[in-house]
Design an enzyme around this catalytic site. Sequence first.
Site, PDB file in Angstrom:
ATOM      1  N   SER A 130     152.174 -23.304 108.486  1.00 28.09           N
ATOM      2  CA  SER A 130     151.942 -23.129 107.049  1.00 28.09           C
ATOM      3  C   SER A 130     150.682 -23.841 106.589  1.00 28.09           C
ATOM      4  CB  SER A 130     153.142 -23.660 106.252  1.00 28.09           C
ATOM      5  OG  SER A 130     154.304 -22.902 106.512  1.00 28.09           O
ATOM      6  N   GLU A 131     150.097 -23.290 105.520  1.00 30.38           N
ATOM      7  CA  GLU A 131     148.905 -23.871 104.906  1.00 30.38           C
ATOM      8  C   GLU A 131     149.086 -23.878 103.398  1.00 30.38           C
ATOM      9  OE1 GLU A 131     145.374 -21.943 106.266  1.00 30.38           O
ATOM     10  OE2 GLU A 131     145.781 -22.356 108.390  1.00 30.38           O
ATOM     11  N   GLN A 297     195.569 -23.111  91.635  1.00 28.32           N
ATOM     12  CA  GLN A 297     195.019 -21.888  92.226  1.00 28.32           C
ATOM     13  C   GLN A 297     193.492 -21.848  92.146  1.00 28.32           C
ATOM     14  OE1 GLN A 297     196.551 -18.158  90.868  1.00 28.32           O
ATOM     15  NE2 GLN A 297     198.552 -18.428  91.850  1.00 28.32           N
ATOM     16  N   ILE A 356     184.093 -29.175  92.577  1.00 24.84           N
ATOM     17  CA  ILE A 356     185.465 -29.598  92.846  1.00 24.84           C
ATOM     18  C   ILE A 356     185.621 -31.096  92.607  1.00 24.84           C
ATOM     19  CG2 ILE A 356     187.138 -29.947  94.716  1.00 24.84           C
ATOM     20  CD1 ILE A 356     186.281 -27.187  95.786  1.00 24.84           C
ATOM     21  N   LEU A 357     184.605 -31.867  92.976  1.00 23.92           N
ATOM     22  CA  LEU A 357     184.671 -33.309  92.750  1.00 23.92           C
ATOM     23  C   LEU A 357     184.381 -33.685  91.299  1.00 23.92           C
ATOM     24  CD1 LEU A 357     184.499 -33.292  95.922  1.00 23.92           C
ATOM     25  CD2 LEU A 357     183.272 -35.455  95.693  1.00 23.92           C
ATOM     26  N   GLY A 359     182.569 -34.928  88.003  1.00 21.62           N
ATOM     27  CA  GLY A 359     181.547 -35.930  87.750  1.00 21.62           C
ATOM     28  C   GLY A 359     181.281 -36.804  88.961  1.00 21.62           C
ATOM     29  N   GLU A 382     161.120 -21.810 107.183  1.00 13.36           N
ATOM     30  CA  GLU A 382     161.354 -20.881 108.296  1.00 13.36           C
ATOM     31  C   GLU A 382     161.534 -19.447 107.787  1.00 13.36           C
ATOM     32  OE1 GLU A 382     161.214 -22.122 111.385  1.00 13.36           O
ATOM     33  OE2 GLU A 382     161.062 -24.162 110.632  1.00 13.36           O
ATOM     34  N   GLY A 383     160.912 -19.134 106.676  1.00 10.80           N
ATOM     35  CA  GLY A 383     161.039 -17.816 106.059  1.00 10.80           C
ATOM     36  C   GLY A 383     161.998 -17.869 104.884  1.00 10.80           C
TER      37      GLY A 383
END
Length: 402
Positions: A130-131, A297, A356-357, A359, A382-383
């Site tokens: 990459s550049e 649920q 799910i956790l 805060g 990598e694309g």
Amino acid sequence: MAGFCPEPSDDVVQVRDWVHAFARDVIRPAGAEWDEREETPWPVIQEAAKIGLYSLDFFATQWFEESGLALPVAFEEIFWGDAGIGLSITGTGLAAAALSANGTPEQMGEWLPQMFGTENDVKLGAFCASEPDAGSDVGAIRTRAVPDGDDWVLNGVKTWATNGGIANVHVVVASVDPSLGTRGQASFVIPPGTPGLSMGQKFRKHGIRASHTAEVVLEDVRVPGSCLLGGKEKLEARLARVRQGGRAGEQAAMRTFETTRPSVAAMAVGIARAAFEYARDYAREREQFGRRIGENQAIAFLLAEMATRVDVARLLTWRAAWMARNGRQFEQAEGSMSKLVAGETAVWVSEQAIQILGGAGYTREHPVERFHRDAKIYTIFEGTSEIQRLIIGRAVTGLPVR
């Protein structure tokens, strides 16, 4: 697919368990510290070298394992431990893959060992494609390699190079005939200590912060002709064929990325699995309104979706790895499919783990916020996901999608 068995052999399972133990006992406990330090975790790499995990022998043995599953299985475990440290341990593999894909047996014999060093003198390798103005657009590479007698002289700036500037051996993609675009490019080994190669800016990143990423500056870097991967005769024959309207074959950088996509996908699977398992265990213990949140649920269904997506990503990754190892062509861009799905799965699953956790998941008291930061790069490097969709779109339609 005939011949593909999504069941690792006993040997692969044995290596998986060995790598998992190292990831559990050494990598994971060090993850938060080195993420905060944003430094290469040399002590951890050293420990990996001592047990043979960071070594040419390990990478070569897993690469040539007959099912093709050994390397992605091992990478999943390493990145389950921590992605930043994991990339510090595996980053040399990209340079090694570039050398193996484009080099002669003599070049591999000379330079591969120097990329890894020994357990008492650890070295690194770096792949520089990459550049600043040429990321996914490898046709825009401006780094030039000009012949001068029996030597080549390279000038340019590379960016986003894992281990760039601190590696012992750099593999650099450069243009030898800009008029031919990607078909006029070649790869060169830059030996250790070569004058003119220096490290530019070191990047401070959103994630994978224990992995060193920097610019590599090449100013009149002179290397002998033996450092042209594949050799001068092969390059001249390819350029002559292109100038006469023939096919060039695969471009050097793209050949490397295509080879490594299943392994990169496996890294993302490791992050996704780590995030899912942490959220699952939290949901089993955390109580709200008099019951464990996993009994709701909404949470249980979300965990079910997370587990399913992780398995889908893993199976696509294993299929691509098996195909690559057994000489099956990616006729439907299966390598890109694995990278696309695994990268986006890692981002989605790690985000849901934070949700799910609640805060607590947004704080650094729990690792899921780090998992999420680490995951994002897998939709970029990598694309990018957009490039993977472009490749897949071309493969499934047979049309020159732009």
